[in-house]
Write a protein that holds these residues in place. Structure first.
Motif, PDB file in Angstrom:
ATOM      1  N   UNK A   9      39.494 -17.728  28.105  1.00 41.42           N
ATOM      2  CA  UNK A   9      39.986 -19.044  27.672  1.00 41.42           C
ATOM      3  C   UNK A   9      39.002 -20.091  28.176  1.00 41.42           C
ATOM      4  N   UNK A  10      38.399 -20.818  27.251  1.00 44.86           N
ATOM      5  CA  UNK A  10      37.469 -21.894  27.597  1.00 44.86           C
ATOM      6  C   UNK A  10      38.200 -23.220  27.438  1.00 44.86           C
ATOM      7  N   UNK A  11      38.447 -23.883  28.561  1.00 44.47           N
ATOM      8  CA  UNK A  11      39.144 -25.163  28.543  1.00 44.47           C
ATOM      9  C   UNK A  11      38.139 -26.274  28.250  1.00 44.47           C
ATOM     10  N   UNK A  12      38.359 -27.005  27.148  1.00 44.71           N
ATOM     11  CA  UNK A  12      37.446 -28.068  26.745  1.00 44.71           C
ATOM     12  C   UNK A  12      37.896 -29.403  27.331  1.00 44.71           C
ATOM     13  N   UNK A  13      36.958 -30.306  27.570  1.00 44.22           N
ATOM     14  CA  UNK A  13      37.338 -31.608  28.133  1.00 44.22           C
ATOM     15  C   UNK A  13      38.091 -32.455  27.126  1.00 44.22           C
ATOM     16  N   UNK A  14      39.022 -33.272  27.611  1.00 43.34           N
ATOM     17  CA  UNK A  14      39.712 -34.217  26.735  1.00 43.34           C
ATOM     18  C   UNK A  14      38.672 -35.155  26.131  1.00 43.34           C
ATOM     19  N   UNK A  15      38.788 -35.414  24.853  1.00 49.56           N
ATOM     20  CA  UNK A  15      37.817 -36.270  24.186  1.00 49.56           C
ATOM     21  C   UNK A  15      36.702 -35.512  23.519  1.00 49.56           C
ATOM     22  N   UNK A  16      36.756 -34.198  23.593  1.00 55.39           N
ATOM     23  CA  UNK A  16      35.707 -33.360  23.017  1.00 55.39           C
ATOM     24  C   UNK A  16      35.634 -33.508  21.497  1.00 55.39           C
ATOM     25  N   UNK A  17      36.773 -33.896  20.869  1.00 53.49           N
ATOM     26  CA  UNK A  17      36.786 -34.030  19.421  1.00 53.49           C
ATOM     27  C   UNK A  17      36.895 -35.482  18.961  1.00 53.49           C
ATOM     28  N   UNK A  18      36.530 -36.406  19.855  1.00 54.15           N
ATOM     29  CA  UNK A  18      36.427 -37.787  19.414  1.00 54.15           C
ATOM     30  C   UNK A  18      35.284 -37.896  18.396  1.00 54.15           C
ATOM     31  N   UNK A  19      35.360 -38.760  17.404  1.00 51.47           N
ATOM     32  CA  UNK A  19      36.331 -39.840  17.244  1.00 51.47           C
ATOM     33  C   UNK A  19      37.581 -39.446  16.466  1.00 51.47           C
ATOM     34  N   UNK A  20      37.780 -38.150  16.197  1.00 54.24           N
ATOM     35  CA  UNK A  20      38.900 -37.722  15.362  1.00 54.24           C
ATOM     36  C   UNK A  20      40.211 -37.649  16.155  1.00 54.24           C
ATOM     37  N   UNK A  21      40.143 -37.117  17.350  1.00 57.56           N
ATOM     38  CA  UNK A  21      41.345 -36.987  18.169  1.00 57.56           C
ATOM     39  C   UNK A  21      40.948 -36.853  19.640  1.00 57.56           C
ATOM     40  N   UNK A  22      41.826 -37.334  20.528  1.00 54.64           N
ATOM     41  CA  UNK A  22      41.598 -37.192  21.962  1.00 54.64           C
ATOM     42  C   UNK A  22      42.429 -36.047  22.536  1.00 54.64           C
ATOM     43  N   UNK A  23      43.107 -35.279  21.679  1.00 55.30           N
ATOM     44  CA  UNK A  23      43.953 -34.183  22.143  1.00 55.30           C
ATOM     45  C   UNK A  23      43.123 -33.175  22.929  1.00 55.30           C
ATOM     46  N   UNK A  24      43.643 -32.737  24.064  1.00 50.80           N
ATOM     47  CA  UNK A  24      42.942 -31.741  24.887  1.00 50.80           C
ATOM     48  C   UNK A  24      43.139 -30.362  24.259  1.00 50.80           C
ATOM     49  N   UNK A  25      42.057 -29.609  24.204  1.00 52.51           N
ATOM     50  CA  UNK A  25      42.071 -28.320  23.519  1.00 52.51           C
ATOM     51  C   UNK A  25      41.433 -27.234  24.376  1.00 52.51           C
ATOM     52  N   UNK A  26      41.662 -26.002  23.979  1.00 52.18           N
ATOM     53  CA  UNK A  26      41.004 -24.844  24.593  1.00 52.18           C
ATOM     54  C   UNK A  26      40.591 -23.883  23.492  1.00 52.18           C
ATOM     55  N   UNK A  27      39.618 -23.052  23.803  1.00 55.24           N
ATOM     56  CA  UNK A  27      39.224 -21.990  22.879  1.00 55.24           C
ATOM     57  C   UNK A  27      39.711 -20.668  23.448  1.00 55.24           C
ATOM     58  N   UNK A  28      40.510 -19.945  22.671  1.00 53.88           N
ATOM     59  CA  UNK A  28      41.039 -18.647  23.083  1.00 53.88           C
ATOM     60  C   UNK A  28      40.253 -17.552  22.370  1.00 53.88           C
ATOM     61  N   UNK A  29      39.663 -16.649  23.149  1.00 47.66           N
ATOM     62  CA  UNK A  29      38.919 -15.517  22.598  1.00 47.66           C
ATOM     63  C   UNK A  29      39.727 -14.242  22.841  1.00 47.66           C
ATOM     64  N   UNK A  30      39.936 -13.464  21.774  1.00 50.93           N
ATOM     65  CA  UNK A  30      40.671 -12.215  21.967  1.00 50.93           C
ATOM     66  C   UNK A  30      40.157 -11.152  21.003  1.00 50.93           C
ATOM     67  N   UNK A  31      40.323  -9.897  21.418  1.00 53.96           N
ATOM     68  CA  UNK A  31      39.876  -8.743  20.641  1.00 53.96           C
ATOM     69  C   UNK A  31      41.063  -7.860  20.290  1.00 53.96           C
ATOM     70  N   UNK A  32      40.937  -7.158  19.183  1.00 57.16           N
ATOM     71  CA  UNK A  32      41.879  -6.073  18.873  1.00 57.16           C
ATOM     72  C   UNK A  32      41.095  -4.781  19.064  1.00 57.16           C
TER      73      UNK A  32
END
Length: 493
Positions: free
Chosen positions: A360-383
């Protein structure tokens, strides 16, 4: 990038020529009062027809060399190389495009390319209203050569810049939120697409994940045989996009990256979702930044195992249902998905117990400005092929993605993405990375929220935006907990 061209003077001169041609086209459209959003659409369909004409010319030449028959899909007066010659008769050319050409494109019959063209020209518009102006734009497009490596590289760069600028002017346009190239590249480097993979984006937007995956395969596979190129072009890339204009932009982006046969559909992914997907129809790589914050009506959730009005949790279920054995996935999610109770917790439990959630890569708040300030993470998973599921999750707390956390998003020193990429596979632990066992996650109701055990909250020195996002997340958690408590008391609080 797409190719390598030597002879720096020639390349630099050609680069300037291409840049100037596109600038001239944009300036002409702008002078006619066409908005940035609309002139990106205008350039996209013009690029598409010019590129498609070059593709058909190449196929015609190859067929002639092999003494085989070839019939153009767009031939005679309908092929770009014919009608675009009429720039000396601008009003006649514009009348032909708006009348005969547009109707012909909207009524093409056949599969594959014909269906894509029909779909595109049934939804986009010609924003030029004056023949003289339209002719000047066509003249600039005719200066471009999509079969030339230098032109394609420069056009890809310009096209991406146009998309970013338009998305910035109209938040949420062009694929909900434009996923920035450095984040796409990092995700592709983790999942490592390879020749033979079936690569899927269920909300492909401007096709950034698919295009970057194509470049990654070209760079890492070595010499591509004829069979490899055929597979890469026709059997590798799949995607679904709901918005007509965005569908065109993504299709054009794939053409710029030399992928003519991507299997791109225009549809609402959540409405066509199926929970039981046959293994042969699943995908070995899935990369996505699903739209979030939307709601889906209950009557449209019948195909989902776990019902939820939240589009982000429905997209996550869709991705899980479509990941093949041995497959790898990387998905950007708002952090609410990582801790909310109810349906979200049930989906997380399935994710952790049926897949190997390794990072799980936690991204900083504001990473998707100017579209949104929502805090996000990237989840990597395998089957995994061996059926093993999550044993522990490696977290990385990214504070600096290389750009300032403001609407301008100017580059700044100290980026940590390269550090993340150097550590994720060996799961090195440090000040901003740590491991959590699946047992611990189960004990906290499958809560996946990144909580760095190596730091304490330093409110005095944390960025204001991060503080605001932290407060909002805590408030959201409180609301969720109160809702669960109210439910346990039968709604009698």
């Amino acid at each position: 990038m797409i190719g390598t061209t030597t002879g720096n003077g020639t390349v630099d001169h050609r680069r300037q020529e291409v840049q100037q041609a596109v600038k001239n086209a944009c300036d002409q459209l702008n002078s006619d009062g066409v908005t940035p959003r609309d002139y990106v659409e205008q350039l996209a369909w013009l690029f598409f027809l010019k590129a498609f004409d070059e593709i058909e010319q190449r196929r015609e030449d190859e067929a002639a060399f092999e003494e085989k028959p070839y019939t153009r899909l767009l031939n005679g007066e309908f092929q770009w190389s014919e009608w675009s010659k009429k720039t000396d008769r601008p009003d006649e050319m514009l009348e032909f495009v708006n009348g005969r050409l547009w109707g012909h494109l909207q009524n093409l019959e056949g599969d594959g390319a014909a269906e894509r063209i029909k779909r595109i020209f049934s939804s986009v518009k010609n924003h030029s209203r004056r023949g003289a102006s339209f002719a000047r734009v066509v003249q600039q497009i005719n200066r471009l050569h999509f079969s030339d490596d230098t032109d394609v590289i420069v056009l890809s760069e310009i096209y991406e810049d146009l998309l970013k600028r338009v998305a910035g002017d109209s938040a949420g346009y062009a694929g909900e939120f434009y996923t920035q190239r450095h984040l796409i590249r990092a995700m592709v480097q983790v999942v490592r697409p390879k020749m033979g993979d079936r690569i899927y984006d269920p909300c492909f937007g401007t096709a950034g994940f698919l295009a970057e995956s194509a470049e990654y395969i070209r760079q890492h596979h070595g010499v591509l045989s004829g069979g490899d190129l055929e597979w890469l072009n026709d059997e590798t890339f799949f995607g679904v996009e709901n918005k007509p204009l965005t569908y065109l932009l993504g299709t054009m982006n794939m053409l710029l990256h030399l992928i003519e046969g991507a299997r791109l559909e225009q549809a609402n992914t959540l409405e066509i979702h199926a929970s039981n997907v046959p293994e042969k129809h699943r995908y070995s790589v899935i990369l996505a930044n699903p739209p979030y914050g939307g709601k889906m009506a209950k009557e449209l959730q019948t195909n989902f195992t776990i019902k939820s009005g939240s589009t982000e949790i429905l997209f996550l279920q869709h991705i899980m249902a479509n990941l093949a054995k041995g497959g790898r996935a990387g998905v950007i999610v708002p952090e609410g998905v990582l801790f909310r109770g109810g349906p979200d917790a049930k989906v997380r439990e399935r994710l952790l117990t049926e897949f190997d959630v390794h990072t799980v890569l936690s991204l900083p708040a504001g990473c998707f400005l100017p579209y949104t300030a929502v805090k996000t993470s990237i989840v990597f998973f395998d089957r995994r092929m061996d059926g093993k599921t999550t044993e522990s999750v490696w977290y990385y707390d990214l504070k600096n993605d290389g750009f300032e956390l403001q609407s301008t998003r100017r580059p700044i020193p100290g980026e940590q993405i390269s550090d993340f990429l150097s550590k994720w596979e060996t799961r090195i632990q440090g000040n901003n990375s740590w491991l959590v066992t699946v047992k611990e996650l189960q004990e906290r109701n499958w809560d996946l929220l990144p909580k760095n055990p190596n730091t304490t909250d330093d409110y005095e020195h944390r960025p204001a935006l991060e503080l605001i996002q932290g407060i909002k997340i805590r408030e959201e958690r409180i609301v969720v907990l109160l809702g669960e408590l109210e439910e346990s008391f039968g709604g009698k609080l």
